[in-house]
Design a protein around this motif. Structure first.
Motif, PDB file in Angstrom:
ATOM      1  N   TYR A 345     -19.839  -0.875 -26.091  1.00 47.53           N
ATOM      2  CA  TYR A 345     -21.211  -0.482 -25.776  1.00 47.53           C
ATOM      3  C   TYR A 345     -21.658  -0.900 -24.376  1.00 47.53           C
ATOM      4  O   TYR A 345     -22.408  -0.192 -23.720  1.00 47.53           O
ATOM      5  CB  TYR A 345     -22.165  -1.048 -26.826  1.00 47.53           C
ATOM      6  N   GLU A 346     -21.195  -2.059 -23.908  1.00 47.52           N
ATOM      7  CA  GLU A 346     -21.590  -2.504 -22.569  1.00 47.52           C
ATOM      8  C   GLU A 346     -21.025  -1.574 -21.494  1.00 47.52           C
ATOM      9  O   GLU A 346     -21.710  -1.241 -20.524  1.00 47.52           O
ATOM     10  CB  GLU A 346     -21.131  -3.948 -22.340  1.00 47.52           C
ATOM     11  N   LEU A 347     -19.758  -1.173 -21.660  1.00 44.46           N
ATOM     12  CA  LEU A 347     -19.168  -0.231 -20.707  1.00 44.46           C
ATOM     13  C   LEU A 347     -19.861   1.130 -20.782  1.00 44.46           C
ATOM     14  O   LEU A 347     -20.070   1.790 -19.761  1.00 44.46           O
ATOM     15  CB  LEU A 347     -17.665  -0.074 -20.978  1.00 44.46           C
ATOM     16  N   ALA A 348     -20.225   1.539 -21.999  1.00 43.19           N
ATOM     17  CA  ALA A 348     -20.946   2.802 -22.163  1.00 43.19           C
ATOM     18  C   ALA A 348     -22.278   2.737 -21.433  1.00 43.19           C
ATOM     19  O   ALA A 348     -22.637   3.664 -20.686  1.00 43.19           O
ATOM     20  CB  ALA A 348     -21.163   3.095 -23.644  1.00 43.19           C
ATOM     21  N   LEU A 349     -23.011   1.646 -21.608  1.00 42.72           N
ATOM     22  CA  LEU A 349     -24.312   1.501 -20.948  1.00 42.72           C
ATOM     23  C   LEU A 349     -24.160   1.516 -19.434  1.00 42.72           C
ATOM     24  O   LEU A 349     -24.955   2.146 -18.729  1.00 42.72           O
ATOM     25  CB  LEU A 349     -24.984   0.203 -21.399  1.00 42.72           C
ATOM     26  N   SER A 350     -23.117   0.848 -18.936  1.00 43.19           N
ATOM     27  CA  SER A 350     -22.871   0.836 -17.484  1.00 43.19           C
ATOM     28  C   SER A 350     -22.662   2.249 -16.946  1.00 43.19           C
ATOM     29  O   SER A 350     -23.188   2.612 -15.891  1.00 43.19           O
ATOM     30  CB  SER A 350     -21.647  -0.031 -17.179  1.00 43.19           C
ATOM     31  N   GLY A 368     -32.002  -1.640 -13.059  1.00 42.58           N
ATOM     32  CA  GLY A 368     -31.563  -2.802 -13.799  1.00 42.58           C
ATOM     33  C   GLY A 368     -30.703  -2.365 -14.974  1.00 42.58           C
ATOM     34  O   GLY A 368     -30.531  -1.171 -15.237  1.00 42.58           O
ATOM     35  N   VAL A 369     -30.191  -3.330 -15.722  1.00 40.72           N
ATOM     36  CA  VAL A 369     -29.257  -3.047 -16.816  1.00 40.72           C
ATOM     37  C   VAL A 369     -29.856  -2.078 -17.827  1.00 40.72           C
ATOM     38  O   VAL A 369     -29.182  -1.185 -18.329  1.00 40.72           O
ATOM     39  CB  VAL A 369     -28.836  -4.352 -17.521  1.00 40.72           C
ATOM     40  N   TRP A 370     -31.163  -2.241 -18.126  1.00 38.32           N
ATOM     41  CA  TRP A 370     -31.786  -1.447 -19.181  1.00 38.32           C
ATOM     42  C   TRP A 370     -32.734  -0.385 -18.634  1.00 38.32           C
ATOM     43  O   TRP A 370     -33.289   0.402 -19.402  1.00 38.32           O
ATOM     44  CB  TRP A 370     -32.584  -2.357 -20.139  1.00 38.32           C
ATOM     45  N   GLU A 371     -32.946  -0.362 -17.338  1.00 41.93           N
ATOM     46  CA  GLU A 371     -34.007   0.469 -16.747  1.00 41.93           C
ATOM     47  C   GLU A 371     -33.614   1.944 -16.662  1.00 41.93           C
ATOM     48  O   GLU A 371     -32.428   2.299 -16.722  1.00 41.93           O
ATOM     49  CB  GLU A 371     -34.346  -0.039 -15.341  1.00 41.93           C
ATOM     50  N   ASN A 372     -34.652   2.778 -16.456  1.00 39.80           N
ATOM     51  CA  ASN A 372     -34.469   4.222 -16.269  1.00 39.80           C
ATOM     52  C   ASN A 372     -35.201   4.662 -15.014  1.00 39.80           C
ATOM     53  O   ASN A 372     -36.250   4.094 -14.670  1.00 39.80           O
ATOM     54  CB  ASN A 372     -35.033   4.998 -17.464  1.00 39.80           C
ATOM     55  N   ALA A 404     -34.350   0.253 -26.411  1.00 41.55           N
ATOM     56  CA  ALA A 404     -34.026   1.522 -27.073  1.00 41.55           C
ATOM     57  C   ALA A 404     -35.284   2.368 -27.258  1.00 41.55           C
ATOM     58  O   ALA A 404     -35.277   3.581 -27.028  1.00 41.55           O
ATOM     59  CB  ALA A 404     -33.357   1.253 -28.420  1.00 41.55           C
ATOM     60  N   LEU A 405     -36.381   1.726 -27.678  1.00 37.48           N
ATOM     61  CA  LEU A 405     -37.633   2.463 -27.888  1.00 37.48           C
ATOM     62  C   LEU A 405     -38.219   2.964 -26.571  1.00 37.48           C
ATOM     63  O   LEU A 405     -38.769   4.072 -26.498  1.00 37.48           O
ATOM     64  CB  LEU A 405     -38.648   1.585 -28.624  1.00 37.48           C
ATOM     65  N   LEU A 406     -38.117   2.162 -25.512  1.00 36.50           N
ATOM     66  CA  LEU A 406     -38.626   2.593 -24.211  1.00 36.50           C
ATOM     67  C   LEU A 406     -37.858   3.816 -23.707  1.00 36.50           C
ATOM     68  O   LEU A 406     -38.447   4.766 -23.170  1.00 36.50           O
ATOM     69  CB  LEU A 406     -38.528   1.453 -23.196  1.00 36.50           C
TER      70      LEU A 406
END
Length: 931
Positions: A345-350, A368-372, A404-406
């Protein structure tokens, strides 16, 4: 004197000879330039560098001699070579140079003699922007090219003009295809085909067939795609090196299609066919590894799949494609899906973050890691939506519910912004269906949060996700009707909209019967007019746009505020992983996650048993009880409710909840059921109910079949008596037998509050829009009313009753429900419907219908009126075979279930009260007179 004269003559001769020599040298240089250009033309497919060398030297000579027409022509050959070999930087530079020359020497190139040069320039600009995936710019230049040609009278078109016109339509179609507007793209491709086949030849049409194959891949019709592509591939293979790119691209798509059809060997064969035509430095090589990776993924070999995707990303970065941002973004997103499937999952997110950066117009955007990124930073919103949807799923698996919700919320906002840009409803339905996982992600995360802290706000959020995922297109159609009614659009324009819509539906039906090029051309032109008209409504009448595209769904608080204490609503969301359900009463909300396990199989068994009068009641009740315990009992818990509204989803659409069994009796014996796709839709249907209780009833005659009718229908011996009996309770305008024609229906349907159709229906599962209701056949007149016809019809009825077979069935569309005749009546303006879920018995249906109308006349709610009619039928036939649910539970009522007439008891009391008041006043008056 003589000496000076001789000297002057000598000087003039020298000057003349010098000029002649210079002119001769000019001619020689121009000829050299032309020969250089000719050499370049001969090798432009196989030797890029040499071709560039010849064209650039030719251009330098033409430019020095100010031979602008030939200079531009040489630059355009540089552009064409750049296109063939994907040299995007050189392509851009040559286009800019041509653009500059054409602007500086506008008067010169405005001469009709140079029309072909101007056409070629627009065509190359279109091609360049298509290659870099800037489809808005590509479409802009395609339209300019198209307009430039179509502004010339057709009898003055050259073959060159026609070829460029075909290409303009192709590029315009490709731009819409990339945006997910597939029907619009298909219309344009078919237009280009008609021009090619009429004015040119089938060989020139080959490019369009290939593009249509790619379109059908996007539509996930892989077999049809391969039919187009393989047909053209045979021709392309015989064209040598000039068709190398065409062959490779066709092989790629065919291989991709076979991979998705799980035909791995065939996929690898076509990939090898493509690979044999590629050199290691070929710009198309990255796609080979990309598709190979997808094939390995389908094969279940994730290690090889990831290695192949790594190779694809390396090759695209090192190729001469430059920063090919859109393709980079898609590659990262595809590799992310593979990592997710591999639980990395971490590689997928990257990779999702890398994809989002590539989609952003500003390549320096930092995330950032979680940003859009912000939506305004993104050019291709459709691709942005896909990445956000898949990223949210990965984040959910990583356990970061907040992130996830954001991401889910942002994706929903992007989806809402895209909807108004989709004119075609089929394309809009597909857009929403492809985004359906978003709502399940939001629900899953919200459910987990609710289990942890029992915060009631999570219930509101869950309700929001369920509502957003349902009936968006149908809801928009209802809002559109409201927009027509309450905006300030002039009546003549509204009448033109109705006329065009009706014409389009009629032409589509003609084409369904017979593939006719002239009819298709008429359809294309009318669609173009319709799209232009709707665009003018949206641009010139802001109130229309605001009403039509109101994206708000009803809130949970609003819904509960409108309910009474005897009412319960249950809203279902049938996801991939589980069935989610919300039970809603005035004072309470329950959220459940129900394991699907054997549920889907049970629902299928139950549905089949319902529609078969020979099925064993004991087996049927056992299955019905099991389903009841799983999906409904937790919400009831011994409570007594008078009315239950079911908002079904997935296979739940196909069963009447009345026939579920609670262990001792059918649910119909205790509660009245109504159905609707979403609470927001119900809210719209409850607004502005019609105070018109007159009934328009049709009972067609099928005892003799007209030669004009293409389908034979069995007679309905009880339908006429059914309609006569309904007339005992309402004022009814009836059309029996030969008078029950489609023509009479169309002429009268706007004037009645209740419409009753006792007739045949037929559901078309493959093409739901061609499901129909049948009327009495008559000479030279249509007798079938299709879903498409209803979409173009305005109905003002409070209730439509379809006493016919299968009127509620149709094809299930994720996020939209059943595409059925019942839905079509809602679409056209009906507030509520009574329809059937399977083929019904004519005699029993008539008995139930007459009782239903009797109950309606007493002021009952529609759902209670139907329930009482079914109970009367069950009681009457409790000891015979007609007690089987097959005979009584096919009818369901959906939409606004409010009474069609006011409670007769109230009016009785008012009348008695009035009479009593008059009597008292008369007594007082008489006594005073005596005094």
């Amino acid at each position: 004197m003589k000496y000076w004269f001789i000297q002057i003559v000598f000087i003039m001769c020298v000057l003349f000879c010098s000029q002649s020599i210079a002119q001769e040298n000019d001619v020689i240089e121009i000829e050299i330039a032309q020969k250089l250009q000719s050499k370049g033309e001969q090798i432009l497919f196989r030797d890029k560098d040499s071709a560039f060398h010849y064209f650039e030297n030719a251009y330098a000579i033409f430019q020095r001699h100010q031979d602008w027409a030939h200079a531009v022509n040489a630059l355009q050959y540089i552009s064409a070579t750049s296109s063939i070999h994907f040299d995007l930087s050189r392509y851009k530079a040559s286009i800019i140079s041509v653009d500059s020359i054409l602007k500086e020497r506008k008067e010169y190139f405005d001469d009709p003699e140079y029309r072909s040069i101007r056409n070629a320039h627009f065509n190359l600009q279109t091609d360049y922007y298509s290659m870099i995936k800037d489809f808005q710019k590509s479409r802009e230049y395609a339209v300019k090219l198209k307009n430039q040609i179509e502004n010339i009278p057709e009898d003055q078109w050259t073959k060159d003009d026609i070829q460029y016109l075909v290409k303009a339509y192709e590029y315009e179609a490709a731009s819409y295809s990339d945006e997910g507007k597939f029907q619009l793209a298909l219309d344009l491709y078919e237009k280009s085909l008609r021009i090619s086949l009429k004015e040119l030849d089938e060989d020139f049409a080959a490019a369009t067939y290939r593009l249509m194959g790619d379109l059908y891949t996007r539509l996930q019709d892989y077999k049809k795609s391969n039919e187009y592509l393989k047909k053209e591939l045979t021709k392309e293979l015989g064209q040598g090196s000039s068709a190398k790119n065409k062959v490779v691209k066709s092989c790629y798509v065919i291989a991709q299609n076979y991979g998705r059809l799980q035909k791995i060997d065939s996929a690898k064969f076509y990939l090898s066919l493509a690979k044999r035509r590629l050199q290691s430095s070929d710009p198309l090589y990255y796609e080979y590894y990309q598709i190979l990776g997808e094939v390995y993924q389908k094969e279940g070999n994730m290690d090889r799949a990831l290695v192949a995707m790594d190779s694809a990303l390396i090759l695209i970065k090192t190729s001469n494609l430059g920063d090919y941002r859109m393709e980079n973004a898609k590659l990262y997103a595809r590799r992310a899906l593979m990592y997710h499937q591999n639980n990395d999952y971490e590689l997928a997110l990257s990779d999702y973050q890398s994809s989002l950066k590539k989609l952003a117009a500003d390549s320096t955007v930092a995330l950032g890691v979680w940003e859009n990124p912000f939506p305004e930073q993104i050019q291709n919103k459709v691709e942005f939506l896909k990445v956000l949807k898949d990223k949210a799923i990965t984040i959910k698996e990583m356990g970061n519910n907040k992130a996830a919700l954001l991401t889910t919320q942002l994706a929903i906002e992007v989806l809402d912004s895209l909807k108004p840009t989709f004119q075609n409803e089929g394309d809009k339905q597909l857009l929403i269906a492809n985004a359906y996982d978003l709502f399940e992600t939001g629900l899953a995360v919200t459910y987990d949060q609710y289990l942890k802290d029992k915060n009631p706000n999570h219930l509101k959020q869950a309700f929001f996700y369920i509502e957003k995922g349902k009936s968006a297109v149908l809801l928009e159609a209802l809002l559109n009707t409201k927009a027509y009614r309450f905006s300030d659009i002039p009546v003549p324009l509204l009448e033109e909209e109705g006329r065009l819509k009706s014409t389009i539906k009629n032409l589509e039906r003609q084409i369904a019967r017979k593939d006719d090029g002239e009819v298709k051309e008429k359809l294309f032109e009318n669609k173009k007019k319709y799209q232009k008209l709707i665009k003018s409504f949206e641009d010139n009448y802001p109130s229309y746009y605001n009403l039509k595209y109101n994206q708000e769904v009803i809130s949970l608080d609003e819904l509960q505020g409108s309910m009474n204490s005897e009412q319960i609503m249950v809203s279902y969301f049938y996801g991939k992983g589980a069935l989610y359900a919300l039970g809603i009463t005035k004072g309470k909300v329950d959220l459940l996650k129900i394991a699907k396990d054997d549920l889907e199989n049970e629902l299928n068994v139950f549905k089949i048993a319902l529609a078969d009068r020979r099925s064993q009641i004991s087996d049927f009740q056992k299955t019905g009880h099991s389903i009841y315990q799983k999906i409904l009992q937790p919400f009831v818990k011994g409570q007594a409710y008078d009315h239950m509204t079911i908002m079904a989803d997935g296979p739940l659409h196909y069963i009447p909840f009345e026939s579920l069994y609670n262990g001792s009796e059918y649910l119909v014996e205790n509660i009245a059921f109504g159905y609707i796709n979403s609470a927001t839709l119900l809210h719209q249907l409850q607004a502005g109910t019609v105070a018109n209780h007159q009934v328009l009833a049709f009972a067609p005659d099928f005892s003799t079949q007209s030669k004009n009718s293409s389908i034979d229908f069995a007679p309905l011996p009880n339908s006429a008596q059914e309609v006569r009996n309904i007339a005992d309770y309402f004022h009814v305008k009836t059309y029996f037998g030969n008078q029950a024609t489609l023509k009479h229906f169309r002429e009268n349907l706007k004037d009645y509050g209740i419409i009753h159709l006792a007739t045949h229906a037929q559901t078309n599962d493959e093409n739901p829009e061609y499901s129909f209701l049948a009327f009495t056949p008559e000479k030279d007149e249509e007798n079938l009313m299709y879903i498409n016809d209803l979409y173009a019809t305005r109905i003002n009825a409070d209730l439509v009753t379809l006493s016919a077979c299968d009127t509620g069935l149709g094809t299930f569309q994720k996020g939209e429900g059943l595409i059925s005749l019942a839905r079509a009546f809602f679409y056209s303006g009906a507030k509520s419907l009574v329809n059937t879920l399977w083929k019904i018995n004519d005699n029993s249906s008539s008995e139930i219908m007459v009782a239903f109308y009797e109950n309606l006349s007493k002021g009952m709610y529609k759902d209670e009126a139907l329930r009482q009619a079914q109970l009367s039928f069950i009681q009457k036939h409790r000891e015979d075979k007609l007690s089987h649910p097959y005979y009584w539970s096919s009818f369901v009522v959906s939409g606004n279930v409010d009474p069609v007439v006011k409670d007769n008891k109230i009016w009785t009391y008012l009348l008695l009260g009035g009479l009593l008041l008059v009597s008292v006043m008369a007594t007082v008056y008489i006594r005073r007179k005596r005094i």
